[in-house]
Design a protein around this motif. Structure first.
Motif, PDB file in Angstrom:
ATOM      1  N   LEU A 137       0.567  -1.409   0.257  1.00 52.56           N
ATOM      2  CA  LEU A 137       0.195   0.146   0.028  1.00 52.56           C
ATOM      3  C   LEU A 137       0.955   1.174   0.405  1.00 52.56           C
ATOM      4  O   LEU A 137       0.294   2.644  -0.346  1.00 52.56           O
ATOM      5  N   LEU A 138       1.936   1.325   0.991  1.00 54.38           N
ATOM      6  CA  LEU A 138       3.307   2.237   0.831  1.00 54.38           C
ATOM      7  C   LEU A 138       3.555   2.790  -0.335  1.00 54.38           C
ATOM      8  O   LEU A 138       3.383   4.177  -0.696  1.00 54.38           O
ATOM      9  N   THR A 139       4.015   2.183  -1.210  1.00 49.44           N
ATOM     10  CA  THR A 139       4.587   2.596  -2.266  1.00 49.44           C
ATOM     11  C   THR A 139       3.087   2.583  -3.799  1.00 49.44           C
ATOM     12  O   THR A 139       3.238   3.902  -4.453  1.00 49.44           O
ATOM     13  N   LEU A 140       2.361   1.484  -3.027  1.00 48.50           N
ATOM     14  CA  LEU A 140       0.990   1.935  -4.249  1.00 48.50           C
ATOM     15  C   LEU A 140       0.553   3.756  -4.322  1.00 48.50           C
ATOM     16  O   LEU A 140      -0.064   4.236  -5.113  1.00 48.50           O
ATOM     17  N   ALA A 141       0.276   3.717  -2.976  1.00 55.24           N
ATOM     18  CA  ALA A 141       0.024   5.178  -2.471  1.00 55.24           C
ATOM     19  C   ALA A 141       0.723   6.484  -2.506  1.00 55.24           C
ATOM     20  O   ALA A 141       0.241   7.719  -3.358  1.00 55.24           O
ATOM     21  N   ALA A 142       1.690   6.196  -3.225  1.00 53.08           N
ATOM     22  CA  ALA A 142       3.204   7.357  -3.294  1.00 53.08           C
ATOM     23  C   ALA A 142       3.058   7.624  -4.306  1.00 53.08           C
ATOM     24  O   ALA A 142       3.076   8.282  -4.868  1.00 53.08           O
ATOM     25  N   LEU A 143       3.540   6.488  -5.045  1.00 52.99           N
ATOM     26  CA  LEU A 143       3.450   6.587  -6.637  1.00 52.99           C
ATOM     27  C   LEU A 143       2.701   6.415  -7.233  1.00 52.99           C
ATOM     28  O   LEU A 143       2.853   6.706  -8.842  1.00 52.99           O
ATOM     29  N   LEU A 153       7.970  -4.425  -4.739  1.00 53.46           N
ATOM     30  CA  LEU A 153       8.251  -3.662  -6.107  1.00 53.46           C
ATOM     31  C   LEU A 153       6.503  -3.908  -6.509  1.00 53.46           C
ATOM     32  O   LEU A 153       5.960  -3.269  -7.219  1.00 53.46           O
ATOM     33  N   GLN A 154       5.779  -4.540  -5.915  1.00 51.54           N
ATOM     34  CA  GLN A 154       3.951  -4.511  -6.480  1.00 51.54           C
ATOM     35  C   GLN A 154       3.163  -3.404  -6.012  1.00 51.54           C
ATOM     36  O   GLN A 154       3.207  -3.237  -7.280  1.00 51.54           O
ATOM     37  N   GLY A 155       3.579  -3.013  -5.397  1.00 56.06           N
ATOM     38  CA  GLY A 155       3.165  -1.623  -5.390  1.00 56.06           C
ATOM     39  C   GLY A 155       3.465  -0.805  -6.728  1.00 56.06           C
ATOM     40  O   GLY A 155       2.351   0.456  -6.530  1.00 56.06           O
TER      41      GLY A 155
END
Length: 503
Positions: A64-70, A116-118
């Motif tokens: 969720l972190l990388t998804l929300a940030a990027l 990485l998935q995010g």
């Protein structure tokens, strides 16, 4: 664009429209599915990899972190370089990261692969919705978004069932391996049937600094909420808030901001994103803790716990498209008010789920009511946020709304266990889980009720009318503050709205 499928004129019900919907639903469905399918496998992952509750939270939150940030950057990339192209890059990236998750030997490797998935999800998720908004005829966009929302919601809701079946069968690693063949189908269909679209006005440099600050802000706050017993938690929280303030300041001054703050000069756009924060935070908390409650407290197997949520899938599949059409006829205000309140009633019914719970008398009524509320809510919410902006900004608008939803889920997963008293290895102790579950469901019901009341107070019934101005721009936003406000007669946003109205 005409009915044959060039940009802006594809008609719902045509053969090509069905292929476009298939590609976008399967692609975004992978990301939505992974947002829920992991939840039902968490107890088994913790057992196999000897993970603490905090590590299991990071298994969810790294994604969720990388998804929300990027995800905002993903929307901008699609608008500029082609929505189909960036969507397909995201699909391939997501599949590769899924393969790494499946092979992870330790919890640390799994957490890294989930991050990485995010990134892949941030590339494909906004593109899928923006493609629909760009290629479908204006009269059919609400229906297309409704179908996308309904089928995407099914993917999210079917996650616990699929995850439970795989965990009980070949093992939890298969929940990630399944993404690889699905991605292959998405690539094949998209290359053949989905037209390429982009925003011709997009140019310039990317806001790398803004993306970095957003990621650091979310990471700091998430760490503070997840690692509440750590001495570093307060420092991380303060740094996260500082990075958040820096992000807003950078976005206000950037020539090509990742998050154009003038979008929020539309009161409708701002209001619907606030509603999104409330309801999706609640959804994430419910789906995280309900599957744990069913397995640890009520004694359900992973498969049975997943099957218990099937009514949500059925309700979303049967009624989301109709809810989208209903909101077009009567306006989104009433569905966005009633939907969250119905969901809140379902969540309160979940308080009956405890030791020795019966599926038919305790679980089924609760999940059915919640599914009805989700079916009424999701499609109007998505259609309204896109109606608040011009079509050419569909990518960034969907990116902002998706970022709000993912950030809400991220913060809920980080904060709810601590707020409800669930820490350390307590997720393996039935009495501890049961007490925490009751507290958490009360919090989630409160969030849903807040979202519904906010929609009632802020969303207009004519928000989806095709001739309604798509924004309420404040042209002074872009002016040097040392000069008088711009003459509204020379405001580019107002001039564009007038041209659209004249057409």
């Amino acid at each position: 664009m005409d009915g044959n499928g060039t940009a802006g004129g594809l008609r719902l019900g045509s053969a090509r429209a069905r292929w476009v919907l298939l590609a976008t639903v399967l692609g975004s469905g992978m990301a939505m599915l992974d947002g829920t399918v992991v939840n039902v496998a968490l107890p088994r992952i913790g057992q196999d990899l000897n993970a603490s509750l905090a590590s299991l939270q990071w298994t969810v939150n790294a994604y969720l972190l990388t998804l929300a940030a990027l995800i905002l950057l993903g929307g901008s990339l699609g608008d500029r370089y082609g929505r189909r192209r960036v969507f397909l890059i995201g699909v391939c990236w997501f599949a590769a990261a899924s393969a790494i998750c499946a092979a992870a030997p330790t919890i640390e490797v799994l957490i890294a692969a989930r991050a990485l998935q995010g990134i892949g999800g941030a590339l494909l998720t906004p593109g899928s919705l923006a493609m629909l908004q760009a290629v479908f005829h204006p009269d059919d966009r609400a229906g297309a978004v409704g179908a996308w929302s309904g089928l995407g919601g099914v993917a999210a809701a079917v996650g616990p069932f699929l995850g439970g079946w795989l965990v009980d069968g070949p093992g939890w690693r298969w929940i990630f391996l399944l993404n690889v063949p699905v991605a292959a189908v998405v690539v094949a269909v998209s290359l053949r049937h989905v037209p390429e679209t982009r925003d011709p006005e997009q140019s310039g440099r990317f806001d790398v600094l803004g993306a970095a600050l957003a990621a650091l802000a979310l990471a700091g706050v998430t760490y503070a909420l997840t690692e509440t017993g750590s001495t570093a938690a307060p420092v991380a929280g303060v740094l996260g808030l500082a990075f958040g303030v820096a992000f807003v300041l950078v976005e206000r001054r950037a020539a090509e901001p990742m998050l154009p703050l003038e979008l929020f000069s539309s009161r409708l756009f701002t209001a619907v994103n606030l509603v999104t924060l409330c309801v999706y935070g609640a959804f994430s908390g419910v789906f995280l803790l309900l599957t744990v409650q069913l397995q640890v407290v009520s004694g359900f197997s992973p498969l049975t716990a997943g099957v218990a949520l099937v009514p949500i899938t059925v309700m979303m599949l049967a009624f989301s498209g109709r809810a989208g059409r209903l909101s077009r006829r009567i306006g989104p205000r009433l569905p966005l008010f009633v939907g969250p309140l119905v969901c809140a009633c379902g969540v309160l019914l979940m308080l009956r789920i405890g030791p020795g719970a019966s599926y038919w008398t305790d679980v089924l009524p609760a999940v059915t009511v919640m599914g009805a509320g989700m079916a009424l809510l999701v499609a109007p919410l998505t259609a309204t946020v896109l109606a608040a902006v011009e079509v050419r900004r569909a990518g960034i608008a969907s990116g902002v709304n998706n970022a709000a939803a993912r950030a809400a889920g991220l913060l809920a997963v980080a904060a709810l266990p601590a707020l409800s008293g669930l820490t350390g290895n307590a997720y393996r102790v039935p009495a501890e889980v049961d007490d925490a579950f009751g507290t958490a469901m009360m919090i989630c019901a409160g969030l849903l009720a807040t979202g519904g009341l906010l929609a009632l107070a802020t969303v207009r019934s004519d928000a989806l009318e095709p001739d309604r101005p798509v924004a309420e721009p404040n042209c002074e936003w872009r002016c040097d503050t040392t000069t008088p406000p711009m003459d509204p007669g020379h405001c580019p946003e107002l001039e564009e709205q007038q041209r659209a109205a004249d057409r």
